[in-house]
Write a protein that holds these residues in place. Structure first.
Motif, PDB file in Angstrom:
ATOM      1  N   ALA A  45       0.127  -1.011   6.551  1.00  0.00           N
ATOM      2  CA  ALA A  45       1.131  -1.099   5.487  1.00  0.00           C
ATOM      3  C   ALA A  45       0.694  -0.183   4.348  1.00  0.00           C
ATOM      4  N   ARG A  46       1.683   0.300   3.591  1.00  0.00           N
ATOM      5  CA  ARG A  46       1.396   1.183   2.455  1.00  0.00           C
ATOM      6  C   ARG A  46       0.365   0.566   1.508  1.00  0.00           C
ATOM      7  N   GLU A  47       0.508  -0.724   1.317  1.00  0.00           N
ATOM      8  CA  GLU A  47      -0.393  -1.446   0.405  1.00  0.00           C
ATOM      9  C   GLU A  47      -1.852  -1.291   0.851  1.00  0.00           C
ATOM     10  N   VAL A  60      -3.073   1.208   2.650  1.00  0.00           N
ATOM     11  CA  VAL A  60      -3.487   2.606   2.456  1.00  0.00           C
ATOM     12  C   VAL A  60      -3.816   2.832   0.986  1.00  0.00           C
ATOM     13  N   GLU A  61      -2.996   2.248   0.106  1.00  0.00           N
ATOM     14  CA  GLU A  61      -3.178   2.523  -1.328  1.00  0.00           C
ATOM     15  C   GLU A  61      -4.320   1.738  -1.954  1.00  0.00           C
ATOM     16  N   HIS A  73      -6.798  11.401   4.432  1.00  0.00           N
ATOM     17  CA  HIS A  73      -5.615  10.633   4.840  1.00  0.00           C
ATOM     18  C   HIS A  73      -4.382  11.542   4.841  1.00  0.00           C
ATOM     19  N   GLN A 109      -2.129  12.698   8.143  1.00  0.00           N
ATOM     20  CA  GLN A 109      -0.670  12.526   8.251  1.00  0.00           C
ATOM     21  C   GLN A 109       0.007  13.871   8.553  1.00  0.00           C
TER      22      GLN A 109
END
Ligand code: PMP
Length: 287
Positions: free
Chosen positions: A124-126, A128-129, A272, A276
């Motif tokens: 989830a983006r969360e 990754v961030e 990262h 991508q």
């Protein structure tokens, strides 16, 4: 929900209909090997590399190759086409087949060949961030961790210690040196230098690990592949975990203590983004 279609010993069928005999050596002894190949937009990612590692695992357990690489490739595309979702995770398993229970290898048993598809769940983006929490443990697994064996009890026990602690993974040390995590490879960054443990019998040679090393090399990131002490990991500025499904994730707490400033670091953000981009480029070329 659409029915999952699997491949078992020459036939495609719905998952619910697939059966294997109880005397399969995969069930009795964990006598088999496996692979997991991520599929993006219906294109398998790094399939030849996964097939090469499957061959290494088969050779390592002295099991003859049941299919050629060309046959595996056709089957992979077939399974992808028969299952829903553009992003899938393709699981392959080969066991030594069905035989009366005896430890030594059976004469003339036919390997069991199984493939299935699951939805590919990337972080989830969360995650990754903000990065993820990890705990540490002593690596008590066997000394052939380079083989992708279905005998994963050690990895399962270790992973559960992480889940029990509310962590994503367990980072392991053997004799004072970093090995890997229960289902991922581990990297550290110290003073701007990316550190990777060497590929040997103590870790799985990750396909994502290789992609990260290639990207680091191509982009001239300072890199050292060498044994990494527990002290170096515990005082690292950044720690990452990598796998085909997790891709690259920053570890922002280790045993409850912040790694670096507790946020995904600058080198992580760079790799990262490169990962991508690389994925997009490869998929565009395959399309
Ligand atoms: N180590 C272990 C023990 C694993 O289970 C995995 C995931 N298969 C990895 C490393 C990462 O390998 P890959 O990048 O090929 O998914």
């Amino acid at each position: 929900m659409a029915t999952d279609i699997i491949y078992l010993n020459g036939e495609f069928m719905p998952l619910e209909e697939a059966r294997i005999p109880v005397l399969d050596r995969g069930f009795i002894f964990g006598d088999g090997v496996y692979e997991v190949v991520p599929v993006y937009s219906r294109h398998p990612f790094r399939l030849p590399e996964h097939l090469r590692r499957l061959q290494h695992s088969l050779d390592g357990i002295r099991l003859a190759k049941p299919l050629t690489d060309a046959e595996w490739t056709v089957l992979t595309h077939d399974i992808v086409a028969r299952n829903p979702g553009d992003d899938q995770s393709i699981y392959f398993q080969v066991t030594r087949g069905v035989a009366r229970r005896a430890h030594e290898f059976p004469q003339g048993a036919k390997p069991t060949v199984f493939m299935m598809s699951s939805p590919l769940v990337t972080p989830a983006r969360e995650q990754v961030e903000n990065g993820v929490a990890c705990i540490t443990a002593t690596d008590f697994r066997w000394l052939k961790c380079d083989l992708k064996s279905v005998s994963l009890l050690g990895n399962c026990l270790l992973k559960q210690t992480a889940v029990d602690a509310g962590a994503a993974e367990v980072v392991m040390f053997r004799d004072g040196y970093l090995t890997e995590a229960s289902a991922s490879n581990v990297f550290a960054v110290r003073n701007g230098i990316l550190l990777a443990p060497p590929k040997n019998h103590l870790i799985l040679p990750g396909i994502t690990y290789d992609v990260v090393l290639e990207l680091a090399g191509a982009n001239k990131l300072p890199l050292e592949v060498r044994e990494i002490s527990e002290h170096e990991v515990r005082t690292a500025h950044e720690i990452w975990i990598t796998s085909s499904t997790k891709e690259v994730l920053a570890v922002t707490t280790l045993d409850g203590r912040a790694v670096g400033d507790g946020k995904p670091g600058a080198v992580f953000r760079r790799i990262h983004a490169l990962y991508q981009d690389f994925k997009q480029t490869v998929m565009r070329r395959a399309a």
